[in-house]
Design an enzyme around this catalytic site. Structure first.
Site, mmCIF file in Angstrom:
data_model
loop_
_atom_site.group_PDB
_atom_site.id
_atom_site.type_symbol
_atom_site.label_atom_id
_atom_site.label_comp_id
_atom_site.label_asym_id
_atom_site.label_seq_id
_atom_site.Cartn_x
_atom_site.Cartn_y
_atom_site.Cartn_z
ATOM 1 N N GLY A 36 0.813 -1.218 0.000
ATOM 2 C CA GLY A 36 0.000 0.000 0.000
ATOM 3 C C GLY A 36 0.844 1.264 0.000
ATOM 4 O O GLY A 36 0.406 2.308 -0.495
ATOM 5 N N GLU A 64 1.573 1.782 -3.543
ATOM 6 C CA GLU A 64 0.334 2.162 -4.246
ATOM 7 C C GLU A 64 -0.008 3.628 -3.985
ATOM 8 O O GLU A 64 -0.449 4.345 -4.881
ATOM 9 C CB GLU A 64 -0.809 1.229 -3.815
ATOM 10 N N GLU A 117 1.996 -8.449 -2.044
ATOM 11 C CA GLU A 117 0.691 -9.011 -1.686
ATOM 12 C C GLU A 117 0.531 -10.475 -2.064
ATOM 13 O O GLU A 117 -0.145 -11.239 -1.373
ATOM 14 C CB GLU A 117 -0.432 -8.183 -2.329
#
Ligand code: NAD
Length: 699
Positions: free
Chosen positions: A102, A105, A125
């Site tokens: 994240g 991201e 992930e």
């Protein structure tokens, strides 16, 4: 405070501060959204910089939240990302140390990204059975191109920022100054771009695949590579599907597609099992009732007693992390042989290109052989790995007690003997602990740490820290015969023997359990470890616990000298220089004859029965271990099986698997088998019965 807001002239600086890795849990996300809104409404602010405090930019989403409503609570990571991307003032991600999941991201939604060259960049992930679910599969391919994105997302492995220098991921790589100062250069960058418009967005880029004009053929090859295991591990294929959408779909549709795939993967048993293992690994190092500030004893040099199969491998673990280690033997030939095997092991690693000659030389230089106890007396820890014989071990520990410096940790690698009795042979039982390595000790990930009745807290804490240092998974067990792993495996192997009596042959049993996902069935495993080990245990049991029943076949096999691979024959036949197991007509004949002699009518046995009897015997024994307090928690038992016994990761370990089957069904099957031919081996563990009755789970 989980994200700090500061104004530095015209630049707003938002620093994620949520140790240890700046995970983006709900509180952190909320603080970041507040910071961005504050910056946007402050007319004096011209640009926003997001960075991380301490040793990370951000390690990613807070996966502890995955199973809780907090994961989707607003502001979600999606909301935060969208606020950043749509900000009317430029947002710069200032990346250093670690930028994963994240965190990456979020960075991809910033208008600019700058990084230190050595920062580790990745989307891991897939290692939790998932795919990046906050735009990673749509934005990363746009930033780094198809090939790199597939490599990074499907492997989950991080890479250094400098290796991505030529991609659109980074606008600049900035080295910190010699004094470590970095922020002035970051703020200067922000100042330089502050007035540029329009704000660049990764979402507006197209995915470059110029090196693979036929992108579909490229993706097909990628799918073929991961397709073989996709039934057990669906995430890698889904990652590729999502990446393809970055090429074929408009950005927002791709985002939605990624979201749907993510939510579906989140519900898979595989992902739940992988997340269970991830947390299980971390939980294992926490000891109930031990305070976090228990001091550690320094470990700067080690010694190993015995240069046999285990001693050599154990010593390599220390050398591999730069800790000098001495190996003591009583037999000069055994020492010479042991040292030669260590050298050969390192040379093999060199040949495979996994180590450089320099590294090999350094490691070998850290290992010294000796025949003299005086040479090891200053070691901080000594690990005994001599013959599995109580009298021999006691003699060794008495000697260690006399010569080792005060405070040295005295560890034993015993697999079955009573550690308390070994400790009692010294005047310092508080310093004695079990370190049960698995063979090959330099390779296997598991280390069972056996806590004796009198083991001091600081000895336990030090051993756990050392386990981490030598990159093993440490699981603490109490003292009992076989500790966690081998006590359970004995029941499993016992059932495997009964199955032979009742109608199976070794290959059928092994194949069924291998199809279930285990690395190796019980008979191939016994042939590898040596059938004589179990033989010795059964002989001891015949005296200690005569009520324990076994199939006779294993004894008959050992009477023929068929100890397994090391004698060229065991449950299977072997050919010289070939580890492949060939079914043996002789063994099949021995099995059939034994059934007849025992008056058992052989029958057809289904794979389902094989799997249930083997795996449920593990589960039942595990429940006893938990209730007796030999194991601290269910996930510890799962970690033992995942890291030491080849239990399939996608099933999460025996107890996680039991939970997925449903404990009521497990108990019902056990009760059924208790009515069968070897019903005496099935007594439902009270804890298992209780949990099933209360509709609870182990985890
Ligand atoms: P091994 O027979 O290969 O090696 C034992 C070595 O100890 C020999 O080299 C011997 O010369 C030496 N030795 C014997 N007495 C000694 C003494 N008094 N002082 C110094 N050296 C002495 O045995 P191994 O397989 O390495 O097993 C060692 C220990 O590790 C045992 O307790 C065993 O139960 C345990 N263990 C073995 C395995 C395995 O798979 N082999 C796995 C886990 C634990």
């Amino acid at each position: 405070m989980t994200a700090e807001y500061q104004r530095q002239g015209n630049i707003a600086l938002i620093t994620i501060n949520n140790p240890p890795v700046n995970g983006m849990g709900l509180i952190t996300r909320t603080a970041m959204v507040d910071g961005i809104q504050k910056a946007l409404s402050d007319d004096a602010v011209r640009a926003i910089v997001i960075t991380g405090a301490g040793q990370a930019f951000s390690g990613g989403a807070d996966i502890k939240e995955f199973n809780s409503p907090k994961a989707l609570a607003e502001p979600s990571l999606h909301t935060l990302i969208s606020i950043v991307e749509n900000a009317t003032k430029p947002v710069v991600a200032a990346i250093h140390s670690v930028c994963m999941g994240g965190g990456l991201e979020l960075s991809l939604a910033c208008h600019y990204r700058i990084s230190t060259p050595t920062a580790k960049i990745g989307l891991p992930e897939v290692k939790l059975g998932l795919l990046p679910g906050a735009g990673g599969t749509q934005r990363l391919p746009r930033a780094v191109g198809l090939k790199l994105a597939v490599d990074m997302i499907v492997s989950g492995n991080p890479i250094a920022a400098e290796k991505l220098a030529t991609t659109a991921l980074f606008d600049a790589l900035i080295m910190p100054e010699a004094n470590g100062e970095w922020m002035p250069a970051v703020l200067a960058f922000a100042d330089k771009i502050a007035n540029l418009r329009p704000l660049p967005k990764v979402r507006d880029l197209t995915v470059s695949h110029s090196d693979y004009p036929d992108y579909q053929a490229f993706l097909q090859t990628a799918r073929a590579i991961v397709g073989g295991t996709s039934e057990q591990f669906p995430a890698p294929l889904k990652c590729i599907d999502a990446i393809e959408a970055a090429i074929t779909k408009p950005f927002d549709d791709g985002l939605q597609y990624e979201r749907d795939l993510f939510l579906a993967l989140l519900q898979t048993t595989t992902s739940k099992a992988m997340r269970h293992a991830f947390f299980g690994e971390r939980a294992a190092s926490k000891i109930v009732g031990l305070s976090a500030d228990t001091p550690r004893r320094p470990i700067t040099c080690a010694a190993v007693i015995g240069a046999g199969t285990m001693g050599g491998g154990i010593a390599m673990n220390f050398a591999n992390v730069g800790i000098p280690v001495m190996i003591l033997e009583t037999d000069p030939d055994a020492l010479k042989k042991g040292m030669a095997i260590i050298r050969k092991n390192y040379e093999n690693t060199l040949k495979k290109g996994k180590l450089t000659q320099d590294k090999v030389d350094q490691r070998i230089a850290l290992i010294t052989g000796t025949l003299d106890y005086a040479a090891i007396s200053d070691a901080d820890i000594v690990i005994e790995a001599v013959f599995e014989d109580m009298e021999v071990k006691k003699t060794v520990f008495k000697t260690l007690d006399n010569i080792m410096k005060p405070g040295a940790i005295l560890a034993s690698n015993t697999s079955t003997l009573n550690l308390n009795e070994i400790a009692a042979s010294t005047k310092r039982p508080q310093d004695v602990i079990g370190m049960h390595f698995f063979s090959p000790a330099n390779v296997m990930q598991l280390l069972e740490i056996v806590r004796g009745e009198k083991t001091a807290d600081d000895v336990l804490v030090t051993t756990l820290a050392l386990t981490k240092k030598i990159r093993k998974t440490g699981v603490v067990a109490g003292v009992c015969d076989g500790f966690i792993g081998n006590r359970m495996v004995e029941q499993y192997v016992r059932q495997a023997g009964f199955l032979l009596d009742e109608g199976c042959f070794p290959e059928q049993v092994d194949k069924a359990i291998e199809r279930f996902g285990c690395a190796m069935g019980p008979f191939r495993m016994s042939d590898l470890a040596g059938n004589d080990i179990g033989w010795a245990i059964r002989k001891r049991r015949a005296i200690d616990t005569p009520e324990m029943t076994y199939s006779k076949t294993a004894d008959l096999l050992c009477e023929l000298g068929r100890f397994g691979q090391k004698t060229g024959a065991g449950w299977y036949d072997y050919k010289a220089g070939d580890r492949k197991a060939y079914p043996s007509a002789l063994v099949d004949n021995l099995i059939t004859k034994n059934s007849k002699a025992s008056g058992v009518a052989r029958r057809q046995i289904s794979d389902q029965e094989i799997v249930e009897r083997l795996i449920y015997s593990l589960i039942n024994e595990a429940a006893l271990l938990l209730e007796e307090g030999i194991a601290q928690r269910a996930s510890d038992i799962d970690m033992v099986y995942l890291t030491g016994y080849g239990f399939p990761l996608f099933r999460g370990g025996p107890l996680f698997y039991a939970d997925t089957v449903g404990l009521k069904s497990v108990v019902a099957a056990i009760e059924k088998y208790a009515q069968g031919l070897h019903g005496e081996a099935w007594k439902t563990a009270p804890l298992l019965a209780r949990l099933a009755a209360q509709k609870k789970t182990f985890n």
